[in-house]
Motif scaffolding. Sequence first.
Motif, PDB file in Angstrom:
ATOM      1  N   LEU C  19     -69.407 -23.840 -57.559  1.00 41.04           N
ATOM      2  CA  LEU C  19     -70.314 -24.840 -56.977  1.00 41.04           C
ATOM      3  C   LEU C  19     -69.752 -25.371 -55.658  1.00 41.04           C
ATOM      4  O   LEU C  19     -70.475 -25.551 -54.683  1.00 41.04           O
ATOM      5  CB  LEU C  19     -70.510 -26.017 -57.943  1.00 41.04           C
ATOM      6  CG  LEU C  19     -71.541 -25.836 -59.033  1.00 41.04           C
ATOM      7  CD1 LEU C  19     -71.574 -27.066 -59.928  1.00 41.04           C
ATOM      8  CD2 LEU C  19     -72.927 -25.578 -58.462  1.00 41.04           C
ATOM      9  N   ILE C  20     -68.429 -25.602 -55.674  1.00 36.58           N
ATOM     10  CA  ILE C  20     -67.814 -26.099 -54.440  1.00 36.58           C
ATOM     11  C   ILE C  20     -67.962 -25.065 -53.335  1.00 36.58           C
ATOM     12  O   ILE C  20     -68.270 -25.386 -52.184  1.00 36.58           O
ATOM     13  CB  ILE C  20     -66.332 -26.457 -54.671  1.00 36.58           C
ATOM     14  CG1 ILE C  20     -66.240 -27.694 -55.552  1.00 36.58           C
ATOM     15  CG2 ILE C  20     -65.631 -26.693 -53.348  1.00 36.58           C
ATOM     16  CD1 ILE C  20     -64.830 -28.130 -55.870  1.00 36.58           C
ATOM     17  N   GLY C  23     -71.485 -25.159 -52.160  1.00 33.59           N
ATOM     18  CA  GLY C  23     -71.684 -26.374 -51.367  1.00 33.59           C
ATOM     19  C   GLY C  23     -71.062 -26.232 -49.987  1.00 33.59           C
ATOM     20  O   GLY C  23     -71.669 -26.619 -48.968  1.00 33.59           O
ATOM     21  N   ALA C  24     -69.838 -25.665 -49.963  1.00 30.44           N
ATOM     22  CA  ALA C  24     -69.156 -25.526 -48.673  1.00 30.44           C
ATOM     23  C   ALA C  24     -69.937 -24.597 -47.759  1.00 30.44           C
ATOM     24  O   ALA C  24     -70.088 -24.872 -46.560  1.00 30.44           O
ATOM     25  CB  ALA C  24     -67.746 -25.009 -48.887  1.00 30.44           C
ATOM     26  N   GLY C  26     -73.131 -24.012 -47.894  1.00 33.48           N
ATOM     27  CA  GLY C  26     -74.329 -24.747 -47.471  1.00 33.48           C
ATOM     28  C   GLY C  26     -74.006 -25.696 -46.338  1.00 33.48           C
ATOM     29  O   GLY C  26     -74.738 -25.786 -45.332  1.00 33.48           O
ATOM     30  N   TRP C  27     -72.881 -26.375 -46.491  1.00 32.85           N
ATOM     31  CA  TRP C  27     -72.482 -27.316 -45.454  1.00 32.85           C
ATOM     32  C   TRP C  27     -72.242 -26.586 -44.153  1.00 32.85           C
ATOM     33  O   TRP C  27     -72.688 -27.009 -43.076  1.00 32.85           O
ATOM     34  CB  TRP C  27     -71.223 -28.070 -45.889  1.00 32.85           C
ATOM     35  CG  TRP C  27     -70.660 -28.922 -44.807  1.00 32.85           C
ATOM     36  CD1 TRP C  27     -71.148 -30.096 -44.355  1.00 32.85           C
ATOM     37  CD2 TRP C  27     -69.526 -28.623 -43.999  1.00 32.85           C
ATOM     38  NE1 TRP C  27     -70.397 -30.582 -43.331  1.00 32.85           N
ATOM     39  CE2 TRP C  27     -69.371 -29.692 -43.092  1.00 32.85           C
ATOM     40  CE3 TRP C  27     -68.604 -27.580 -43.956  1.00 32.85           C
ATOM     41  CZ2 TRP C  27     -68.347 -29.733 -42.160  1.00 32.85           C
ATOM     42  CZ3 TRP C  27     -67.569 -27.622 -43.021  1.00 32.85           C
ATOM     43  CH2 TRP C  27     -67.461 -28.700 -42.138  1.00 32.85           C
ATOM     44  N   SER C  30     -75.389 -25.788 -42.535  1.00 32.69           N
ATOM     45  CA  SER C  30     -76.076 -26.945 -41.948  1.00 32.69           C
ATOM     46  C   SER C  30     -75.403 -27.395 -40.654  1.00 32.69           C
ATOM     47  O   SER C  30     -75.994 -28.109 -39.856  1.00 32.69           O
ATOM     48  CB  SER C  30     -76.100 -28.113 -42.942  1.00 32.69           C
ATOM     49  OG  SER C  30     -74.842 -28.746 -42.993  1.00 32.69           O
ATOM     50  N   TYR C  33     -76.221 -24.029 -37.954  1.00 31.45           N
ATOM     51  CA  TYR C  33     -77.602 -23.870 -37.464  1.00 31.45           C
ATOM     52  C   TYR C  33     -77.840 -24.693 -36.191  1.00 31.45           C
ATOM     53  O   TYR C  33     -78.247 -24.136 -35.169  1.00 31.45           O
ATOM     54  CB  TYR C  33     -78.605 -24.226 -38.563  1.00 31.45           C
ATOM     55  CG  TYR C  33     -80.031 -24.287 -38.062  1.00 31.45           C
ATOM     56  CD1 TYR C  33     -80.704 -25.506 -37.964  1.00 31.45           C
ATOM     57  CD2 TYR C  33     -80.699 -23.141 -37.637  1.00 31.45           C
ATOM     58  CE1 TYR C  33     -81.991 -25.569 -37.488  1.00 31.45           C
ATOM     59  CE2 TYR C  33     -81.988 -23.205 -37.151  1.00 31.45           C
ATOM     60  CZ  TYR C  33     -82.629 -24.418 -37.073  1.00 31.45           C
ATOM     61  OH  TYR C  33     -83.907 -24.488 -36.586  1.00 31.45           O
TER      62      TYR C  33
END
Lengths: 531, 466, 152
Positions: C19-20, C23-24, C26-27, C30, C33
Amino acid sequence: MSSLVFALVLSPVLAADPAETGAPAAQAAPAAAPAAQGALPPQVEELFKEKGKDGQPILTDSDRAAVTKLPSHILATVAKKIDAGTLGGANHLHILLSLDLSPQTAELVFSDNCVLCHSDPEAQGKSRLFSPDPKASGSPAHLNLKSMLSDAHFRHGLMCSGCHGGSPDDEVMGGAIKERWPAKDERQKDRGWVVGFCGKCHGDPSFMRGFNPSLPTDQVAKYKESQHGILLLQKHDSKAAQCVSCHGVHGIQGPKNRLSNVHPQQIPFTCGKCHADSQYMAGYTREDGSPLPTNQLELYQTSVHGKALLEKGDLGAPACNDCHGNHAAMPPQVASIAQVCRTCHAQNGILFDGSKHKKAYEAHKWPECGQCHGEHGIQKTSDLMISDSADGLCGNCHAKFAGNNTQCNQVARYFRGSIMELADGDAHLGGDIEHLAERGLDIEKLGAAKGELDEALVQARSRIHAFDQGEFDVAAKPGREALAKANTLVADAHSEYGFRRNGVLASIGIMGFLAVMLAFKVRELNARRKK
Amino acid sequence: MSAPETQTRGQRLFGWLDQRYDLSPVVEFIEHKEVPVGGHPMVWYYLGGTTLFFFLVQIASGVLLLMYYQAGEATSYESIRYITTKVPFGWLVRSVHCWSAHLMILSLMFHMLSTMMLKAYRKPRELTWVTGFLLFAVALGFGFSGYLLPWNELAFFATSVGTDSMKAVPVVGQWLLEVLRGGPDVTINTLYRFFALHVVVLPITAIALLGVHLLFIQRQGMAPAMAHQKESRPGIRFFPDFMLRDVLLWLVCLILLSGLVFLLPYGPGIPGVEWELGKKANPLAPAYPGIKPEWYFLWIYQLLKEFPAHLFGLEGPQAAVGVVGVLMAAWALVPFLDRRAAREQPSPMFTDLGVGALLFIAYLTLKAWDIGGLAKGETGLPDPRATSWACAWIVLAIGVVVTAFRAVVQKHRWFILSGAAIVQAVLNGLLGMDYLLAGAIVVVLAAVAIAVILRRPAPAAAGGTT
Amino acid sequence: MAEPSASIATTRRGFLDWLIGVGALGWLGSVLYPVLRYLKPLSAQGSSGPVQLTKDEMAKVEKDKFTIVRSADARIIVFEAAGTLKALSAKCTHEGCTVQYSAGESVIWCACHNGHFDLDGRVVSGPPPRPLPKYVVSRDETGAVLVSPEKA
């Protein structure tokens, strides 16, 4: 100039008697330029010794400084006049020095016996005394020494004798004066003589060319055809205004001078001196017999033109003379007043000419602009003036004179609706732009669109004067387009803001998720460590 | 090492590197590195990291801005306008850069305060404090040089006022002024120089100093609590425990930064903390009233205002710069002055110095903000008397609370220096005395008090827990 | 109650790590982009109308028989051949060098790799793979020379 310097430098040598600057000078403390102390002529020094009723010298240190500054040839004149007695005493000299004259004016003053005699309080009765403050000395208001010395005629060399006769070297009032200047009862009885008197010079182009070639010389001719001229010269009504009534006598200034009675900002009050005085104007009537109103000044002061001229200082705004004329003053005819308005409000005049209202107003003998806007009390126009309701500006007339024509009223409604739509849109836009700028969005294009809208609004409001929907739309259509474009841009900006907000929330969401996961990891590590 | 087939990809990569570069000492070091958190709330240990985080954000956002920024008379302002309006996410990058600058300096100040209070500067870490102090100066230099780069009205006047104080430096003042400004007045040449400073000189200096600062910390480990404060809590491992918490905090800082950037794109609206682009700089326009330098310079700006035109034969600004110089030098030399902490003994005098410095700067900063100078709804110029009065009350209130906390909870007995700062504020604000006179009086009183106490024998003078 | 077995604890730990990782990533996405969109340059907008030749450019056409003008992102070569004005893209279709007009040989020539084009842009010799696009050039009533921004 160099001779002046030469004289001043050598003045200690040229001075008559240095011993004169003795004991009394101790009380009048040492002057600013001790080197020149010996330069004053002895007669002048004598005056400096004169004491007043309170035992103190009449002439002060500043007087001494002023006198010392005078060029030597003027000092010589001063000495001569003291000898002749025309320059009375210390008091007289004190009054003249207090006027703070330039050397050029000082030269004129000290060599003109008229000025000298008539400014000496010990030689003149109050009714003939020129003083710096007539009110304080009890003299008539027009005997103001200060304004006399800056008077336009005086400065051009037309001094007392030029109008009153005699010569500046005369030491007594002689017959020459009686020849030129009418006797008092004659002067007061029929003021018509003033026009000829002033006109003798001012109506002569070749004479005036020698002084100011650009000054007009048709004042008398114009005046003869004016209402004032007709009353005075034909009907011998001395209450009517003539040259002196507006321009004054002794303190005459050109209209560009702020102190002049005929400066644009002063004119309403100059005219108002008579025309706003109901007692003075009692008995005067209009062509149709109704009494002449005396509320014009009051109305004018509340009007757009009055406020612009008198409060904002906009010299482009019309005063009484711009519409009524000055020397040829006549109430403007109904037919011609619109031409006068047109000299500034040209666009609206052109639009009106092509409109239905032109013929209609002519038939009713209505003043074109004045019918809706008034004349003396013209107020700032408001969009609310466009109203087809029974008591509205448009509706009222349409009901009475246009048989309540539905098309006319419809056009009025259309105007009102369109203008309000654009004006409201513009106001909202202003608020939106501020709102968006605070939020960091780009408002450059929006600003440009609003500028276009503002421009269109001005044009549209002007195009109402064509009283035709098609003509009006020439400005209103671009206005609506600009408003639509601006609103689109506002919507775009809002959606950009929404995009940013969603982006930030999504990003914070991801980071928050990651942070929570990391927190769990920390907890898990802790638990592991404990074991 | 497990058999090759069962190794993870990470372990295989590590193996490849280890064969070539012998990473075992590094691994040893990392595995045994500890953060000595016994005795102090752990939060203090993170503040250096958050400052570093914001600095990294500055580097990243700064590089991005550099892609579009053009220094020049006709291009500085225009390129920033281009970035914030036309470039996709340009508004974001610029706002991040501005916010992170202020947050970095704020974090740096908290970091400095905590190392001050916890005596982390004591032997053997004196040079860590000194390099930290130099980094602080570099950070202020970053702020000052970066502020001018948009070439807008606000920046132009703030820079004119700020550089003007250079004149007061003795001997080299005028030369320094002209070199800094690229001429006698602030012009586009000033911007060119500031740009070079901001983008090359200061970054190199900062990275060098930071490298040394971090090297010291790695070599010596983070400062533990002093002997008398130690609790029996063991330290935690740096990797992965402390680092994980550090990263978590950095993430929280980033969340905070994102929120601020979106909600307040031009700053919190406090004078000295705002960066709306506004109008382009016009050197011929008169400065507008209420112009203020950035918030971290406000205390110097206010102090300069308190000095009269001449003082003891010196010009006012020169004397003021002298005073500031002395105070800064004293602050930089604290590790060498604090003998007791060097001996691992409680040193309440220096805690008191920290509190006193804080109150001193707070009073001046609040006055510079004209707090209390205008009654509600009033416009016009703020009344300095009313400002002094209001700020003195605020400082008095904070001072009383902090002193009470120290006396009751921490059982300190040293209040001379913080008391001096409070008394100066009271004399100037509540009693209307001239600021410098009040300062002179409290300095004399404090010096006398310190001399008396230091002469006194016996450790009875020391007390408290710090 | 009982300790979770080591394997469940391991899988739970593994899941958390996974999950981390997600999440990382995804971060990172973000952050990347906006940065990538920021870095991509905007096309030069410029005016969307025709480009008018300046006096200097007209003088150059007089003297050298050709000049190069800029319209938005494009380079255009305006040249005079047999009394008429013509305009072609100045960007050689081989590697993008700016071409020139040789009045004596009535040819458009690219110096980089010796590519030749005829006066209508067709490739005559050399490595260029495609012809040069044409632009419309005209004179208006005041004698000013205008080049349209769109290819003909």
